[in-house]
Scaffold this active site. Sequence first.
Site, PDB file in Angstrom:
ATOM      1  N   ARG A 165       0.840  -1.218   0.000  1.00 44.27           N
ATOM      2  CA  ARG A 165       0.000   0.000   0.000  1.00 44.27           C
ATOM      3  C   ARG A 165       0.869   1.260   0.000  1.00 44.27           C
ATOM      4  NH1 ARG A 165      -2.930  -3.646  -0.498  1.00 44.27           N
ATOM      5  NH2 ARG A 165      -5.087  -3.840   0.204  1.00 44.27           N
ATOM      6  N   SER A 239     -10.422  -0.707   3.684  1.00 41.90           N
ATOM      7  CA  SER A 239      -9.626  -0.927   4.902  1.00 41.90           C
ATOM      8  C   SER A 239      -9.161   0.423   5.425  1.00 41.90           C
ATOM      9  CB  SER A 239      -8.378  -1.755   4.605  1.00 41.90           C
ATOM     10  OG  SER A 239      -8.728  -3.020   4.126  1.00 41.90           O
ATOM     11  N   GLU A 335      -4.448   3.446   6.765  1.00 43.97           N
ATOM     12  CA  GLU A 335      -4.199   3.109   5.362  1.00 43.97           C
ATOM     13  C   GLU A 335      -4.781   4.219   4.497  1.00 43.97           C
ATOM     14  OE1 GLU A 335      -5.047   0.833   1.553  1.00 43.97           O
ATOM     15  OE2 GLU A 335      -6.553   1.510   2.953  1.00 43.97           O
TER      16      GLU A 335
HETATM   17  N1  EPU Z   1      -9.764 -10.869  10.496  1.00 46.51           N
HETATM   18  C1  EPU Z   1     -10.382 -11.015  11.713  1.00 46.51           C
HETATM   19  N2  EPU Z   1     -11.476 -10.246  11.994  1.00 46.51           N
HETATM   20  C2  EPU Z   1     -11.971  -9.340  11.114  1.00 46.51           C
HETATM   21  C3  EPU Z   1     -11.327  -9.192   9.874  1.00 46.51           C
HETATM   22  C4  EPU Z   1     -10.220  -9.961   9.580  1.00 46.51           C
HETATM   23  O1  EPU Z   1      -9.995 -11.818  12.535  1.00 46.51           O
HETATM   24  O2  EPU Z   1     -12.970  -8.675  11.455  1.00 46.51           O
HETATM   25  C5  EPU Z   1      -8.577 -11.711  10.179  1.00 46.51           C
HETATM   26  C6  EPU Z   1      -8.899 -13.112   9.736  1.00 46.51           C
HETATM   27  O3  EPU Z   1      -7.933 -13.946  10.297  1.00 46.51           O
HETATM   28  C7  EPU Z   1      -8.685 -13.089   8.234  1.00 46.51           C
HETATM   29  C8  EPU Z   1      -7.572 -12.077   8.106  1.00 46.51           C
HETATM   30  O4  EPU Z   1      -7.844 -11.122   9.141  1.00 46.51           O
HETATM   31  O5  EPU Z   1      -8.267 -14.322   7.770  1.00 46.51           O
HETATM   32  C9  EPU Z   1      -7.551 -11.371   6.777  1.00 46.51           C
HETATM   33  O6  EPU Z   1      -8.798 -10.782   6.507  1.00 46.51           O
HETATM   34  P1  EPU Z   1      -9.267 -10.441   5.020  1.00 46.51           P
HETATM   35  O7  EPU Z   1      -8.999 -11.564   4.085  1.00 46.51           O
HETATM   36  O8  EPU Z   1     -10.661  -9.915   5.090  1.00 46.51           O
HETATM   37  O9  EPU Z   1      -8.265  -9.286   4.571  1.00 46.51           O
HETATM   38  P2  EPU Z   1      -7.617  -8.050   5.342  1.00 46.51           P
HETATM   39  O10 EPU Z   1      -6.201  -8.366   5.635  1.00 46.51           O
HETATM   40  O11 EPU Z   1      -8.472  -7.588   6.455  1.00 46.51           O
HETATM   41  C10 EPU Z   1      -6.694  -7.037   3.111  1.00 46.51           C
HETATM   42  C11 EPU Z   1      -6.714  -5.716   2.408  1.00 46.51           C
HETATM   43  C12 EPU Z   1      -8.038  -5.495   1.701  1.00 46.51           C
HETATM   44  C13 EPU Z   1      -8.267  -6.625   0.722  1.00 46.51           C
HETATM   45  C14 EPU Z   1      -8.247  -7.955   1.501  1.00 46.51           C
HETATM   46  C15 EPU Z   1      -8.376  -9.169   0.604  1.00 46.51           C
HETATM   47  C16 EPU Z   1      -5.240  -4.278   3.700  1.00 46.51           C
HETATM   48  C17 EPU Z   1      -5.135  -3.093   4.607  1.00 46.51           C
HETATM   49  N3  EPU Z   1      -6.458  -4.639   3.352  1.00 46.51           N
HETATM   50  O12 EPU Z   1      -7.665  -6.971   4.156  1.00 46.51           O
HETATM   51  O13 EPU Z   1      -7.946  -4.298   0.967  1.00 46.51           O
HETATM   52  O14 EPU Z   1      -9.504  -6.503   0.049  1.00 46.51           O
HETATM   53  O15 EPU Z   1      -6.968  -8.077   2.192  1.00 46.51           O
HETATM   54  O16 EPU Z   1      -7.203  -9.339  -0.100  1.00 46.51           O
HETATM   55  O17 EPU Z   1      -4.215  -4.815   3.294  1.00 46.51           O
HETATM   56  C18 EPU Z   1      -8.318  -1.954   1.088  1.00 46.51           C
HETATM   57  O18 EPU Z   1      -7.096  -1.819   1.001  1.00 46.51           O
HETATM   58  O19 EPU Z   1      -9.089  -0.960   1.165  1.00 46.51           O
HETATM   59  C19 EPU Z   1      -8.875  -3.285   1.120  1.00 46.51           C
HETATM   60  C20 EPU Z   1     -10.184  -3.517   1.283  1.00 46.51           C
END
Ligand code: EPU
Length: 339
Positions: A165, A239, A335
Amino acid sequence: MLTIEKNIDLTPYTTLKIGAPAEFFAVLKSRADLIEAIAWAKKNKKAIWILGGGSNVLISKKIRGLVLKNEIKGMAIKKEYKQAVVVEAMSGESWSGFVNYTVINKLSGCENLFLIYGTVGAAPVQNIGAYGVELKDVFESLVAVDLKTGREKIFKANDCAFGYRNSVFKGKLKGRYFIYSVALRLSKKPILKLDYGSLREKLLEKGIKQPSSKEVIDIIFEIRNSKLPNPINFPNAGSFFKNIEVNSSAYKSLLKLYPEMPSFPVSKNKVKIPAGWLIEKAGFKGKKFGPVGMYEKQALIFVNFGGASAKQAMALVKKIQGVIKKKFGLDLEAEVNII
Ligand code: EPU
């Protein structure tokens, strides 16, 4: 001719629907508009701020200077090779519309980035990413215009310093360039990345072994809609915080305290801890603080439930950062761009 307005409220131009006034404001529809705006800012000694889709900002105070809303549009295939194609889009195009255009034209590479809000111009600034793909994986080059001189410069991937990012446009060159167009190198044959957890699980659940680009897009649509709020009903900016990179020793100490903590390897001695998990663990998931709160299905999404002020939003951001620091000893970094 360019119309420059005074004292315009930016709230409606953001997906969070939180804003403040811009001292001066103009909508760009063409390159000529951009050149005119640069000359005006120089003559009137005003700083320039660029607003794309307004999907990654929290405007917390009045912006002094000229805010430019980018609506410069157009998409075209630039070069064709045996197996690949270079496609160029103007920076004011919607990113998701662009991904749709690539899939309609049977070009593969950015399926996983479908439905990310914002404009094409903002995509390299953030090095947007989702489900195991980042913009840098398909990036060819971009054309940027120097906001001081009006001169054009071409940036190749190596010039952009892409990171998680992050890019040179958020660092050393912040505020210096207007990204005018972005070119991506896409494949004529499907090259799909399918190993991200939730994507793999959905494919398995549906019994699809070798999906088409269209099937991947449909699955991304399904996953995103099941977890992420629609900004029309629940104004948000995707995010809100970055996932946190920690070194292996810090990771080991945390794991002793929280054996169930999820993580993703980044390099040999670094792992990423999902900020969504930390925020959930700290008790903020689905909890409302007046008109603001973290979304009930994805704790990383900050939601404006209606009429929130920048002050209320900032108070919750600071509160969450404070609790995460106290509970886990980690610095939660925004972010979205807080202005
Ligand atoms: N998780 C939780 N609780 C929650 C949310 C997430 O425990 O409420 C944990 C879970 O273990 C899950 C892990 O976090 O397995 C990852 O969650 P998720 O796959 O939803 O992805 P994220 O890391 O929360 C990132 C990006 C998103 C992108 C998703 C999918 C960042 C800051 N965010 O989110 O990007 O869509 O991966 O690849 O890196 C954005 O940048 O605006 C965005 C939406």
